[in-house]
Design an enzyme around this catalytic site. Structure first.
Site, PDB file in Angstrom:
ATOM      1  N   GLU A 176      -6.205  -7.070  -0.638  1.00  0.00           N
ATOM      2  CA  GLU A 176      -6.857  -7.865   1.122  1.00  0.00           C
ATOM      3  C   GLU A 176      -8.657  -6.934   0.804  1.00  0.00           C
ATOM      4  O   GLU A 176      -8.561  -6.064   0.096  1.00  0.00           O
ATOM      5  CB  GLU A 176      -6.331  -6.747   1.402  1.00  0.00           C
ATOM      6  CG  GLU A 176      -4.816  -6.731   2.165  1.00  0.00           C
ATOM      7  CD  GLU A 176      -4.088  -5.711   2.567  1.00  0.00           C
ATOM      8  OE1 GLU A 176      -4.434  -4.270   2.836  1.00  0.00           O
ATOM      9  OE2 GLU A 176      -3.017  -5.251   2.725  1.00  0.00           O
ATOM     10  N   GLU A 181       0.648  -1.227   0.142  1.00  0.00           N
ATOM     11  CA  GLU A 181       0.036  -0.307  -0.112  1.00  0.00           C
ATOM     12  C   GLU A 181       1.047   1.334   0.077  1.00  0.00           C
ATOM     13  O   GLU A 181       0.933   1.939   1.067  1.00  0.00           O
ATOM     14  CB  GLU A 181      -0.772   0.159   1.307  1.00  0.00           C
ATOM     15  CG  GLU A 181      -2.276  -0.975   1.157  1.00  0.00           C
ATOM     16  CD  GLU A 181      -3.322  -0.758   2.365  1.00  0.00           C
ATOM     17  OE1 GLU A 181      -3.073  -0.454   2.922  1.00  0.00           O
ATOM     18  OE2 GLU A 181      -4.205  -1.398   1.926  1.00  0.00           O
TER      19      GLU A 181
HETATM   20  C1  GAL Z   1      -3.738  -2.451   5.326  1.00  0.00           C
HETATM   21  C2  GAL Z   1      -2.518  -3.427   5.338  1.00  0.00           C
HETATM   22  C3  GAL Z   1      -2.496  -4.242   5.572  1.00  0.00           C
HETATM   23  C4  GAL Z   1      -3.421  -4.960   7.109  1.00  0.00           C
HETATM   24  C5  GAL Z   1      -5.025  -3.833   6.579  1.00  0.00           C
HETATM   25  C6  GAL Z   1      -5.970  -3.980   8.294  1.00  0.00           C
HETATM   26  O1  GAL Z   1      -3.849  -1.110   5.134  1.00  0.00           O
HETATM   27  O2  GAL Z   1      -2.668  -3.159   3.631  1.00  0.00           O
HETATM   28  O3  GAL Z   1      -1.578  -4.927   5.876  1.00  0.00           O
HETATM   29  O4  GAL Z   1      -3.061  -3.224   8.037  1.00  0.00           O
HETATM   30  O5  GAL Z   1      -5.092  -2.625   6.000  1.00  0.00           O
HETATM   31  O6  GAL Z   1      -7.346  -3.873   7.354  1.00  0.00           O
END
Ligand code: GAL
Length: 690
Positions: free
Chosen positions: A323, A166
């Site tokens: 994610e 990110e």
């Molecule tokens: C994203 C990040 C992950 C985790 C996730 C939690 O921003 O890439 O590592 O922190 O959020 O929602």
């Protein structure tokens, strides 16, 4: 203009006989085995196999573990985990591990830490505390990238590279001296001379004229509004600085492992606006995105909007959902668990819009650390839990969707134009209204399309519009000559264009298009506005649309029609400008140019229905389910995959749609497709009109 996108997808491991496996959807998560004792790893892979997990992202935040000091390395654990995963048929999306620098590095080199606009250091203690422009950070991070690439180049589990994590999540805006120097270099590339910069920035105003390049700074805390073009250029520069860093990692990876595709996870979601992903997409082999549901009445619409935009950033080709969450997150004020059905519906909505991978943060819910209350695929409650059973069901569902893998988004007849420059510039300070939200306006239009049951593509501004019948350009604030000409040509070619308030106002330097608003579009729209009439918070105006009437908020304008051909579609009924046009339409050949001068929010639905009728764009859904069901279509040369997503919490029966049911149920052999509350069905139908 960039058009690009995924041209290389995952390099799936070969099977025993050397064959690549047949296409399938990827399913998995971020996997952080270093947070757990060795014996848990065996349990992990057993559960992964049972759930149908076929890929995991590893080593994202592992720098401190992999390189405990400047001169020591510890790869044994990562070797072991990659071997274990491979033995169990699970591919690895391997992170370069550079996302979060270790304490030894920040202690030795505090000059890599970002600095805020008020001059405060962003200290270590959380993550992503690094300056994208720091040469010292680059030296250390790129050494790690090289070491990772050399070590794992030939590992059979390696299926893609995951650059950092990110990029820009916590460090998009850095106002340090490194940033100042890099900003000047960036400006010298953009402006051939200092005079050009002074002109572009309008420095005749407030005695801001520069007489040497080294006088220029990032827009640090100032006594009043910093120069707007300086602010806009700093946003462009900050996006480019991270992009440049992405390229630096990518170049090493491509050099050392030319056969392994490189990606990085974008954050096309909500108000995350620092990175111009439409521009970044051309730098990687395939687009990846992270998305988390944001609470509120438009929560699922926002998910769909983000997925749709991601797909079009990826040029309509498959992309990777890197994610999302199985249930609650940990970073909202109140973190609510997902309701039954939402896990599958959210996942499949991404697939509907082109995702060929459904992955989560994270595999096993952490026991310690800031994210221990964030859901995972294996929750604290363990394998024997409602959530983990839902995860397994999802794995099975994705397996039955294997035929979808590799298909592309089938273009809609309508589009919403999305432009980062306009997002950045329209929300700058010292404007007529500081509550204007660019993305919200675009999302409101998207919700109206969903309510009308009409498919719409959310496309970056560089997209070729010639195939569309109707294009909505909400708050298209920054209109350089080329963009104005393209939209003009679209209308002259028979297209129907809709632009909203605060569009066409400035050029690429944030200078006003003179002669009356909406500047660049005045002639095309056949209207002229002399002064904006923003509305105070809580103030609204009634609009007479010839039907039930709708309400406008935030903005209004006293429109003067300058072309007698212009029709008024709706009038201001109340307010200072009662009796004047609120929505106008200028017919141009077989096309038209429509202007919406106020914020209609949910009132957009009836207005959009009329615009769709005028443009001759019907819904592809049966009338009774329009609004209740979202339709998204993917296609191959032979097949179309119709994703029907139930937007409601009650059962919806969809009649009249033939096709083989890949997911979901049909009542009888030819009866309606029955969508459970928040349910999804996928129909395979022969490709038409290819
Ligand atoms: C994203 C990040 C992950 C985790 C996730 C939690 O921003 O890439 O590592 O922190 O959020 O929602």
């Amino acid at each position: 203009m960039s058009t690009t996108s995924p041209h290389r997808w995952l390099r799936w491991p070969t099977t025993g006989d050397g064959e690549r496996p047949t296409p399938r959807l990827a399913f998995g998560a971020d996997y952080n085995p270093e947070q757990w004792p060795r014996e848990v790893w065996d349990e992990d892979v057993r559960l992964m196999r049972a759930a149908g997990v076929n890929i995991v992202s590893v080593a994202i935040f592992s720098w401190a573990r992999l390189q405990p000091t400047a001169d020591t390395w510890d790869f044994a654990w990562l070797d072991a985990i990659l071997d274990l995963l491979h033995e169990n048929g699970i591919a690895v999306d391997l992170a370069t591990a550079t996302a979060s620098p270790p304490p030894w590095l920040t202690t030795a080199h505090p000059e890599i830490l970002p600095v805020t606009s008020t001059g405060e250091t962003v200290w270590p203690g959380a993550r992503q505390h690094w300056r994208p422009t720091s040469p010292v950070f680059r030296e250390h991070a790129l050494r790690l990238v090289r070491t990772m690439a050399e070590r794992y180049a030939d590992h059979p589990a390696l299926t893609a590279w995951h650059v950092s994590n990110e990029l820009g999540c916590h460090n998009i805006y850095d106002y340090s001296d490194d940033a100042a120097g890099a900003f000047r270099t960036w400006l010298r590339n953009r402006y051939p001379t200092l005079d050009d910069l002074n002109d572009a920035w309008g420095t005749a105003f407030w005695s801001q004229r520069y007489s040497a390049w080294d006088q220029i700074l990032p827009p640090r805390l100032a006594g009043s509004h910093p120069n707007p073009t300086q602010q806009l250029d700093f946003k462009r520069f900050s996006s480019d600085a991270l992009k440049d860093y992405l390229r630096a990692e990518r170049d090493i990876l491509r050099d050392l492992t030319p056969d392994v595709p490189v990606t990085t996870n974008f954050m096309v979601m909500g108000e995350t606006k620092g990175m111009d992903y439409a521009d970044w997409a051309q730098e990687i082999d395939f687009v990846s995105n992270d998305h988390y549901v944001l609470p509120g009445v438009q929560a699922h619409d926002e998910l769909s909007f983000s997925a749709n935009l991601t797909g079009h950033i990826a040029g309509g080709l498959p992309w990777f959902l890197m994610e999302h969450s199985t249930s609650a997150v940990n970073w909202q004020p109140v973190n609510v668990a997902k309701k039954p059905g939402e896990l599958v519906r959210d996942s499949l909505t991404h697939v509907a819009h082109g995702a060929d991978a459904v992955c989560f943060f994270q595999w096993r819910q952490s026991r310690a650390g800031a994210e221990k209350y964030h859901s995972g695929m294996v929750p604290h409650a363990g394998e024997d839990s409602v959530l983990h059973r839902a995860v397994r069901d999802l794995g099975a569902t994705l397996e039955s969707l294997a035929p979808v893998a590799g298909s592309h988004q089938l273009p809609a007849r309508t589009a919403i134009l999305f432009d980062w420059d306009s997002w950045w510039a329209s929300e700058l300070d010292s404007h007529p209204h500081n509550a204007l939200r660019y993305r919200q306006e675009a999302l409101d239009w998207y919700s109206a399309f969903l309510a009308a049951g009409v498919r719409v593509d959310v496309v970056p501004a560089h997209t070729d519009l010639s195939g569309y019948d109707l294009v909505v350009a909400p708050v298209l604030h920054v209109v350089p000559g080329g963009l104005g000409t393209r939209l003009d040509e679209f209308v002259q070619g028979g297209g129907h264009l809709v632009v909203t308030y605060f569009s066409g106002i400035v050029d690429e330097n944030d200078h006003i298009h003179l002669g009356g608003y909406p500047g660049a579009f005045s002639e095309l729209l056949g209207i002229r506005v002399e002064e904006f009439a923003p509305l105070l918070d809580g103030e609204s105006v009634l609009i007479d649309d010839g039907a039930d009437g709708v309400e406008g908020t935030l903005w209004s304008e006293p429109i003067t029609v300058t072309d007698p051909a212009v029709q008024t579609l709706a009038w201001y009924k109340t307010g200072e400008h009662g009796g004047r046009p609120a929505i106008t339409r200028r017919p141009v050949g077989s096309g038209s140019a429509t202007y919406v001068s106020t914020r209609l929010g949910t009132g957009l639905t009836p207005v959009l229905r009329r615009l769709l009728d005028d443009a001759g764009v019907p819904s592809e859904l049966p009338a009774p389910v329009r609004g209740d069901v979202e339709l998204a279509v993917r296609a191959t040369d032979d097949d179309e995959f119709w994703f029907l997503v139930n937007r409601t919490a009650h059962q919806v029966d969809v009649d009249e749609l033939s096709g083989e049911v890949l997911i979901g149920t049909r009542a009888g052999a030819t009866g309606p497709v029955v969508l459970a509350p928040r349910g999804v069905a996928v129909l395979r139908r022969p490709r038409t009109g290819a």
